[in-house]
Design a protein around this motif. Structure first.
Motif, short mmCIF file in Angstrom:
data_model
loop_
_atom_site.label_atom_id
_atom_site.label_comp_id
_atom_site.label_asym_id
_atom_site.label_seq_id
_atom_site.Cartn_x
_atom_site.Cartn_y
_atom_site.Cartn_z
N GLN A 1 0.76 -1.17 -0.02
CA GLN A 1 -0.14 0.14 0.04
C GLN A 1 1.04 1.27 -0.11
OE1 GLN A 1 -3.62 -0.21 2.53
NE2 GLN A 1 -2.26 -1.81 3.20
N ARG A 2 0.26 2.39 -0.63
CA ARG A 2 1.05 3.59 -0.61
C ARG A 2 1.38 4.12 0.90
NH1 ARG A 2 -3.60 5.19 -3.15
NH2 ARG A 2 -3.39 4.30 -5.40
N GLN B 1 5.68 1.19 5.17
CA GLN B 1 7.12 1.59 5.47
C GLN B 1 7.75 0.42 4.50
OE1 GLN B 1 8.28 2.31 9.71
NE2 GLN B 1 6.22 1.68 9.99
N TYR C 1 10.62 -0.61 -3.92
CA TYR C 1 10.52 -0.08 -5.27
C TYR C 1 11.97 -0.15 -5.92
CZ TYR C 1 9.42 2.94 -9.35
OH TYR C 1 9.22 3.55 -10.52
N TRP D 1 13.06 -3.39 -7.37
CA TRP D 1 11.86 -3.71 -8.62
C TRP D 1 12.31 -2.89 -9.81
CZ3 TRP D 1 7.88 -6.73 -9.63
CH2 TRP D 1 6.92 -6.49 -10.63
N LEU D 2 12.29 -1.57 -9.51
CA LEU D 2 12.54 -0.74 -10.68
C LEU D 2 14.00 -0.98 -11.44
CD1 LEU D 2 12.24 1.62 -12.29
CD2 LEU D 2 13.37 3.01 -10.77
N HIS E 1 14.18 -4.45 -13.27
CA HIS E 1 13.36 -4.48 -14.62
C HIS E 1 14.05 -3.50 -15.55
CE1 HIS E 1 9.84 -6.11 -12.53
NE2 HIS E 1 9.58 -6.52 -13.59
N ARG E 2 14.78 -2.34 -14.97
CA ARG E 2 15.50 -1.62 -15.77
C ARG E 2 16.70 -2.21 -16.52
NH1 ARG E 2 17.66 3.43 -12.58
NH2 ARG E 2 15.69 4.32 -13.16
N GLU F 1 4.27 0.17 -9.21
CA GLU F 1 4.03 -0.60 -10.08
C GLU F 1 2.40 -0.70 -10.28
OE1 GLU F 1 6.35 -1.44 -12.61
OE2 GLU F 1 4.63 -2.54 -13.76
#
Lengths: 1113, 576
Positions: free
Chosen positions: B99-100, B103, B109, B112-113, B116-117, B542
């Motif tokens: 959830q936004r 903690q 992220y 994850w980022l 994938h990058r 995402e």
């Protein structure tokens, strides 16, 4: 056709210059105010003849009209002067002499003042369909160090000095936030200085040079300025010789004083550590040994640590109970849970210090200026000045801000049709301390200094102690003053702003003008930590020195060509048509280099660095082309309709949307000038309405696809390009009224509603693209503003005058539409980076964080019946927090009944999470996991309303001026205060003076209970982000300016002297617990200290006391 | 007519000369158009891919999953709230939600980022190579196999950490549409794709010997290593072994496929035996994209890190570990002095002796013993009573002191060797000899010229053919390791068996060297504290981009929550 036009033009020109012999007409008179004073430099005009003269020192004027133009015609003779209502008398112009005197009434509401901002040509405020605030030099009796601070409390806007570091620029929100994401941009208005669109950085402009400031606050007024004007416009006009008498007048002014800091941070004065029975020696933690098997003397250890000749201090002895980090209440040899047992009541042995008092040292303030103003004949007017400011701030070892500036403004009338104006200014500024403003720097460490820490102590080698605080915590316990003294930062700027304005008035109904503005700002900056820089732990990177150097250049050119046609379409209907073409280009570049491991001590060039060399640079160019057309219709001087359209092309927009159109329609109605007007009490009433659009331009890189070039040249995908990116579109409706009651009380009221559509947001894209985000037009803000200004002359006698002004504004900003899912955001400060939430319907600036219960209704329903009663298990404690006390106890029983270490098991507790006796309780109940704490709104960073009251009192030669400036209802996350609870170093942890019923153990101030953190007990330190304990009301009223002046007059037969004593930021009335409720940090999406209301280790604002002596001759 | 043409020509020339003044180039940042049309630039783009993939794991940011995994697996102990260490180390364990505002989102992220990058950039590089040559067939082949390798590494790491990820290919993202969103696939499918990519890269390497060695160009390829064909295959197969074994979320999944698990341990053995024989340690340079930031600063304040004495206490032979376990009041547990013959710990029977025998302040080579420091008592801090110790990981000290410039392992030979050992114990017909030899490699002394010897502990006899009942050599007091004993309700210890010895070696040898070493192994071994999330949900960023609902893992009653762990970790009645 062209031939005919040229021929007609030649005839007109010849008619203007060829003398014709005939008998002249002479008009004379005296202009006085309604108080009987002569009015100097009033403009006396014969508009039909295009003639104007100025009154002299005695208020007298003389026109000599060549006989050839004297035909017995009826003419209007008009007199106007700033601060007075103009008066027009109809005369018959005959040969010979006439005496015509004038008495000017005070223009209480300034409706007759001429303004130039937002309008197609210089226009009386009374004929403008929107609000233009104007502040004249007369309303600026105290020049602050920069123009924006000078304007605080005077224009009804949110101007926040978020940092008191000398030389920093306050943030400005004229009508609330206009951008949800202003990163790389600014929420500040567009600044125009003498027609030059400048690149901000106003501290480089001397307030002493300011003649007037005009402000238009939103798109309804600022459409004229197009794609960059959505945040409003502040136009600064510097002094000229236009109001000068014939000859030269010199003025000099010197102001000297001192700066300090009004309030204290409030560090704890006591400790809760374990000592021997004498209280003078601290117990040492020794594994396997009882708590006080070994003790040590703190001061002796301080000396030993800090006198170590090495570059870092040895490890100090350990404390069994160590406020500092990661405490859970378990300590070797200590039975029980010390976080719930110990109370911070012990005095430190030996001398106690106050780190804030040691860091704050009043430093001098000195400002000197000389200027010369004059007029040579009727054609040449000039103003030139030289000023120097040295504002050294109030922080030990720092030098503050220096500015030397020079200005020359010249206006030259050429013939009868040409006017040339040239302005030029140069300033050099320098300041220091930027490296310690915010983040984990010196002001952070300042909140980590216990009373036993002597931050001014030096070792036997003359070095400042690096580790006066022996507790755990590592580098965060370093001496803050060491950084001030040894991490040397310097920022130097050289600024040139110049403009040329050429006006051509070939006919009464036609004029042209052209402007060219140029703004060049070159900076250099350096940060040096010399070889041998000490630390608390071995760190070769730091100990071996660091050099950072760089420079930047910002260059802006803007030019325009304007044409205006004025025609009387009928006796009562006048029309003005304007057309304009504008060009603007802005270049920005920055180059930096840095390195570590210095070869030689004391050498500050980059080539002295031997390792970790890094360079970086950026360059951007922005170009904008604009066309503009407008028409103004004035019917009977009562109905004024204004319309304009502007088309902007900008290199910042996506390549598929290079051009955008903005426009405005406004109306003004002078209702009180209607023949049927029946309310004599309302002596003047103007109703106005305006609807306009303006833009908010993207940052330079927004439209482009970009890879980041990381260290070593590694390329990474970062931002997707957007060919369709458009500017934000501000659509604002503004309605208002300007009233004058009983001929003396002025009231201005404005309502504005702005929809700022096409918000430019950095939208996350799926990581499967490899990119992180893309700038998109993806939302809308709604701003609603109410503004009120009162001008109340209470006494207007010849010897005694007393007037009061009040400005009030109320603004709220909502996210009206969000085309992306909600998200959290905030400034780039640990803990603060997710403190706001963007979601539809949310007010901009609403804090989000965790919540400690304050009422029974906060509990789950099944617990509410056992709450609030005298014998209930849950009761409010003496500070208003809801705590568990168990049946038949009160919150005051903790010590007397030995309850502090008891606990309600999770199975019996709200949300299934155990709570400790007497400790604050976190609100939980996340639908996905009941034990999770909820993130809830905690109030708003923006004020509910603001007001400022100015008092001007004059009795004979004595003048008193005061400005009270207030902001009410805003909240600030007091992060410094919050984080200091980690080390129990905020003053509220001290329990001395409390009773056994009200005293709290130190765990009460520490962490929330599990499961949020494994070591929790209470408590207010909680997590690093905001909560409702540390997001606190920061309403304040400041005695912003106070000045007492005495007009000495001539001294020794020369000059015209004034003597003043002044103070700035003298007194803050607030319940806020930090240094200053006027605070904020830069950066992040908000990009404004006025929005990022986080009190996170910035320089506190300065209080100043000065004595000023000025003269003119 | 002539005049008309002349006029037209002049007009065209005039217009051509007047470039649109509003078209301003971005000279600060490269883009695909520029980068993919110049062979040299494309090579820069491709040859930097391992650095990009590295930044998705242990390089570049403290706020990544590594920081969370370390406390969740008790590889690191810190209750500081920073980087979600506090919430992730809380007992009982919390759920991890996406959830936004939750903690740890930033760390979630981060990996994850970047994962994938790296995979996307590799796919883009492959697509670009269809249009442009880097100058020679060897160069093109090197670039292609490197892209495939990165696709495998990046997707493999994503499959280890997340419940699902996007399987990226060079075909699903034509350059005309960079914004394509690829559907999510479950972690097993992602891992299958990753292994396929690694197989493909190995096949290409075998087919293109001229593509090797990799250039030793500062910051590019495998920084500082002129990777030969053989080395490349070793590295790729080692990744395969790591991925295939570590993808399992539970003990059931970590079983051999023949026993209902998802791990083909025979394949793991094959890959591991063909894998690296020396630590894979690229040249790090923190300012140039090659960093090991979190591990390296583990010599800093004990508030930020210390070794969990629950695990390292297994080395103790003094009885203090038993005393520690016997203490039924967790809040009164204190630090214990670990007296052990294991040379990876400082020698001595007193703290001061161990202080003296700890690694020097400036650090020492990574390979040297002891690995841990007994810190001066003045640097102790109060902390989690279950885990605080007086020991700090000190192998990264010299690296940190050198400003994080130098060699640092991202994969140890011991890890790969012990994966094979585990495989030999898990295959349908266990091969104890092969397993024991691999365990003894670091456990034992230097008998037989064993250069990997670290522990100087008695070798496990090759005759042992029992994974449960036969204890490691040594007396009840002197055996190493000791583990909490279920028979004593974990209030006392027993001598470990061959499994315990394997895990003990794995922990000591992979501590702070590799991505999620203790966490990924711990979830498959059943050694995570109860309710620990065994994987991460797709980060909220995402989910927002996809407009999909949030969810979570772990915590009491949560999905993908670890069952009660071995050694009493940490169900009620156990040591908690």
């Amino acid at each position: 056709m062209l031939h005919k036009c040229l021929k007609a033009l030649a005839v007109v020109l010849l008619a203007a210059v060829v003398p014709v012999a005939a008998q002249d007409a002479i008009l004379r008179g005296t202009v006085k105010s309604d108080r009987g004073d002569v009015v100097q430099v009033a403009a006396v005009q014969l508009p039909e003849l295009n003639l104007q003269v100025l009154t002299g020192a005695n208020g007298q004027y003389t026109f000599i009209i060549p006989g050839a133009r004297v035909r017995g015609q009826s003419l209007a003779l008009r007199v106007r002067s700033i601060g007075f209502k103009p008066v027009t008398k109809l005369i018959t112009l005959n040969a010979g002499e006439q005496t015509i005197d004038f008495t000017l009434a005070t223009d209480v509401n300034m409706l007759e003042a001429i303004v130039v901002t937002g309008v197609q040509e210089a226009t009386e405020r009374g004929k403008i369909g929107f609000d233009v605030r104007r502040v004249d030099v007369a309303n600026l009796p105290m020049a602050a160090s920069d123009p924006l601070r000078t304007l605080q409390g005077k224009i009804g806007a949110n101007i926040v000095s978020g940092s008191g570091r000398p030389g920093t620029q306050p943030s400005v929100l004229l009508r609330g936030p206009t951008m949800l994401n202003a990163a790389g941009r600014s929420q500040d208005p567009l600044y125009i200085v003498d027609g030059v669109i400048v690149n901000g950085n106003l501290p480089e402009i001397s307030p002493n040079d300011i003649e007037s400031v005009e402000v238009v606050k939103g798109a309804a007024a600022a459409s004229l300025y197009g794609a960059r004007a959505g945040n409003g416009v502040i136009t600064i006009t510097t002094k000229t010789g236009s109001r000068s008498l014939e000859g030269v007048k010199f003025s000099a002014r010197t102001e000297a004083g001192v700066s300090d800091i009004e309030r204290d941070f409030g560090l704890a004065r006591y400790h809760g550590m374990v000592t021997d029975e004498t209280g003078s020696r601290f117990c040492q933690a020794v594994t396997g040994q009882p708590a006080c098997a070994r003790t040590f003397d703190y001061v002796t250890e301080q000396n030993k640590m800090n006198n170590d000749p090495g570059l870092f201090t040895p490890d100090p002895p350990g404390f069994p109970v160590d406020p500092g980090s990661n405490a859970n209440g378990v300590a070797p040899g200590i039975t029980g849970n010390w976080l719930r047992e110990r109370f911070q009541i012990a005095s430190w042995p030996g001398t106690a210090y106050n780190a804030v008092a040691q860091a704050v040292t009043p430093h001098p303030y000195m400002s000197n200026s000389v200027d010369v103003t004059g007029r040579v004949g009727s054609a040449t007017r000039f103003y030139a000045s030289a000023t120097n400011l040295s504002e050294q701030g109030a922080i030990e070892f720092l030098k503050g801000f220096d500015r030397s500036s020079f200005r020359a403004n010249v206006d030259q009338v050429i013939g009868t049709q040409w006017t040339l104006g040239v302005t030029a200014s140069y300033a050099r500024t320098s300041n220091d301390g930027a490296n310690n403003d915010g983040g984990n720097n010196a002001f952070f460490r300042l909140t980590r200094q216990p009373a036993l820490a002597n931050d001014l102590a030096r070792d036997t080698l003359g070095r400042l102690w690096i580790r006066p605080n022996l507790q755990g915590g590592g580098s965060q316990n370093e001496n803050p003053l060491y950084s001030f003294a040894n991490a040397l930062r310097s920022d130097v700027a050289n600024r040139f702003i110049g403009g040329v304005r050429l006006q051509y008035n070939p006919m009464n109904w036609l004029n042209f003008d052209a402007n060219l503005g140029y703004d060049l700002r070159r900076t250099s900056f350096s940060q040096i930590q010399d070889k041998g820089y000490r630390t608390t732990l071995s760190d070769p990177n730091t100990n071996n020195g660091f050099i950072f150097r760089g420079g930047s250049g910002d260059e802006a050119v803007n030019g325009s060509i304007n044409m205006r046609l004025r025609r009387d379409l009928s006796t009562d209907l006048k029309a003005t048509v304007s057309a304009r073409y504008l060009f603007e280009q802005r270049d920005a570049e920055q180059n930096t280099g840095q390195g570590r491991f210095l070869s030689v001590k004391g050498v500050t060039t980059l080539d002295n660095a031997t390792q970790f060399l890094a360079v970086a640079s950026t360059f951007s160019r922005i170009r904008q082309l604009s066309q503009f057309g407008g028409v103004t219709l004035d019917y009977k001087d009562r109905y004024v309709l204004d319309a304009l359209v502007r088309r902007d092309g900008s290199s910042l927009f996506g390549v598929d949307n290079r051009w955008s159109t903005f426009g405005r329609v406004s109306m003004a109605w002078r209702a009180s000038q209607e023949p049927w007007w029946f309310l004599s009490q309302v002596s003047d009433l103007k109703l106005r309405a305006s609807y306009g659009t303006a833009g908010g331009s993207p940052r330079f890189s927004a439209q482009y696809e970009s890879f980041a070039i990381g260290g070593g040249g590694i390329l990474t995908l970062t931002t997707l390009g957007n060919r369709s990116l458009q500017p934000e579109l501000h659509k604002e409706l503004e309605v208002g009224a300007d009233m004058e009651l009983f001929g003396k009380y002025g009231i201005t009221a404005t309502y504005a509603r702005a929809n700022i559509d096409r918000q430019i947001l950095l939208v996350p894209v799926s990581s499967s693209t490899g990119y992180q985000n893309q700038w998109q037009n993806a939302g809308a803000l709604l701003n609603i503003t109410h503004e009120l200004a009162l001008n109340i002359p209470l006494l207007q006698g010849r010897e005694t005058q007393w007037s009061m002004n009040l400005v009030y504004d109320h603004n709220q900003s909502w996210i009206a539409r969000l085309d992306v899912p909600p998200y959290f955001y905030g400034p780039p400060q640990q803990g603060a980076d997710a403190m706001f939430q963007a979601r539809e319907g949310e007010r901009v600036g609403t804090f989000y964080g965790r919540y400690f219960l304050r009422a029974c209704r906060d509990l789950p329903a099944s617990f509410q019946s056992d709450c609030g009663g005298a014998n209930s298990s849950f009761q409010l404690n003496d500070e208003g927090w809801l705590v568990w006390v168990g049946r038949n106890h009160t919150p005051g029983d903790g010590i007397t009944s030995n309850l502090w270490e008891t606990q309600l098991p999770g199975a019996q507790s709200p949300w299934g999470v155990a709570v400790n006796w007497g400790m604050p309780i976190i609100l939980r109940g996340n639908p996905n996991n009941q034990t999770d704490a909820l993130i809830v709104p905690l109030g708003n960073a923006l004020p509910d309303f603001r007001f400022a009251i100015t008092q001007n009192f004059r009795w004979r030669a004595l003048s008193l001026y005061a400005l009270l400036d207030a902001a009410i209802g805003q909240r600030v996350w007091d992060e410094g205060f919050h984080w200091a609870h980690l080390d129990f170093l905020s003053h509220d942890v001290d329990q001395v003076g409390k009773t056994v019923e009200s005293a709290k153990p130190i765990g009460y101030y520490y962490r929330a209970a599990p499961p949020d953190n494994g070591n929790g007990l209470g408590g207010f330190y909680d997590i690093l982000g905001p909560n409702n304990f540390s997001v606190e009301d920061a309403s304040y009223a400041k005695l912003r300016e106070l000045s007492l002046s005495y007009h000495l007059g001539r001294v020794g037969g020369s000059g015209d002297w004034d003597l003043s004593v002044s103070g700035r930021n003298l007194l803050t009335i607030t319940g806020y617990r930090g240094f200053d409720p006027e605070v904020g940090i830069a950066g992040g999406d908000g990009a404004s200290r006025a929005i990022n209301a986080v009190d996170a280790f910035v320089f506190p604002n300065l209080r100043q006391f000065t004595v000023r002596l000025s003269t003119s001759f | 007519m002539t005049k008309r043409y002349l006029f037209g020509g002049i007009l065209v020339l005039t217009l051509a000369a007047c470039a649109n003044p509003l078209d301003i180039a971005n000279l600060n940042d490269p883009d695909r158009t520029r980068t993919f049309t110049n062979p040299q630039d494309l090579q820069v783009f491709i040859s930097g891919l391992y650095a990009v993939a590295h930044q998705a794991t242990v390089g570049g940011s403290n706020d990544g999953l590594q920081t969370q995994m370390a406390v969740m697996s008790m590889e690191n102990v810190s209750g500081l709230a920073n980087f979600a260490m506090g919430p992730r180390s809380a007992l009982p364990r919390n759920a991890i939600t996406n959830q936004r505002g939750s903690q740890g989102n930033a760390g979630n992220y981060n990996d994850w980022l970047r994962g994938h990058r790296a995979a996307r950039q590799a796919a883009l590089g492959l697509a670009a190579l269809t249009n442009i040559s880097l100058g020679s067939p060897a160069a093109d082949a090197r670039a292609r196999l490197f892209c495939r390798f990165i696709q495998g590494v990046a997707l493999g790491n994503l499959a280890l950490a997340y419940d699902s990820a996007s399987i990226l290919t060079e075909n699903d993202n034509p350059q005309a549409d960079a914004a394509v969103t690829v559907p999510l696939s479950g972690y097993r499918a992602v891992m299958t794709a990753a292994l396929g990519y690694l197989d493909s890269s190995i096949a290409m390497a075998n087919a293109n010997p001229t593509a090797f060695p990799f250039p030793v160009t500062a910051n590019f390829w495998i920084n500082g290593i002129g990777v030969t064909q053989a080395q490349f295959i070793q590295i790729a197969r080692s990744y395969k072994a790591r991925f295939r074994a570590s993808v399992a979320r539970t003990p059931a999944e970590r079983r051999d496929v023949s026993a209902g698990g998802i791990v083909d341990w025979a394949q793991v053995i094959a890959d591991a035996n063909a894998g690296i024989t020396a630590n894979f340690e690229p040249q790090m340079d923190r300012l140039n994209g090659w960093d090991v930031v979190w591990f390296a600063q583990h010599h800093a304040s004990a508030a930020w890190h210390q070794m969990s004495q629950f695990w390292i206490g297994e080395a103790d032979t003094s009885g203090s570990y038993n005393t520690y376990l016997a203490n039924t009041v967790p809040s009164t547990r204190t630090q214990i002095l670990i007296v052990t013959p294991d040379r990876r710990f400082p020698a001595g029977t007193t703290r001061s002796a161990q202080n003296t025998n700890s690694p020097p302040s400036v650090g020492q080579p990574f390979a040297n013993t002891p690995y841990f420091r007994n810190r001066p008592s003045g640097s102790d801090i109060a902390g989690d009573p279950l885990q605080v110790s007086m020991y700090d990981f000190w192998r990264g000290r010299a690296f940190q002191q050198a400003s994080r410039v130098g060699r640092y392992p991202v994969m140890t030979a011991a890890e790969i060797r012990l994966l094979a050992a585990e495989g030999y114990l898990r295959i349908p017909t266990p091969n104890f000899t092969e397993a024991i030899n691999r365990i003894n490699a670091t456990r034992g002394d230097t008998t037989g010229g064993n250069v990997n010897a670290k522990g100087f502990l008695p070798r496990i006899p090759l005759t042992v053919a029992d994974t449960i009942s036969v204890a490691v050599p040594g007396s009840a007091a002197g055996c190493v390791p000791k583990v909490p004993d279920a028979a004593q309700n974990y209030r006392g210890s027993r001598c470990g068996n061959i499994w315990d010895a394997l895990k003990y070696e794995y922990r000591l040898e992979t501590a702070y060297a590799g991505y999620g070493m203790w966490f990924f192994a711990g979830r498959g071994w059943g050694d995570l504290p109860q309710y620990t999330a065994t994987q991460w949900p797709v980060p909220y960023n995402e989910m927002d981009a996809r407009r999909e609902a949030f969810y979570g893992f772990g915590g009491p009653g949560g999905a993908a929550a670890a069952a009660a762990g071995n050694y009493g970790l940490f169900q009620p009645g156990g040591v908690y």
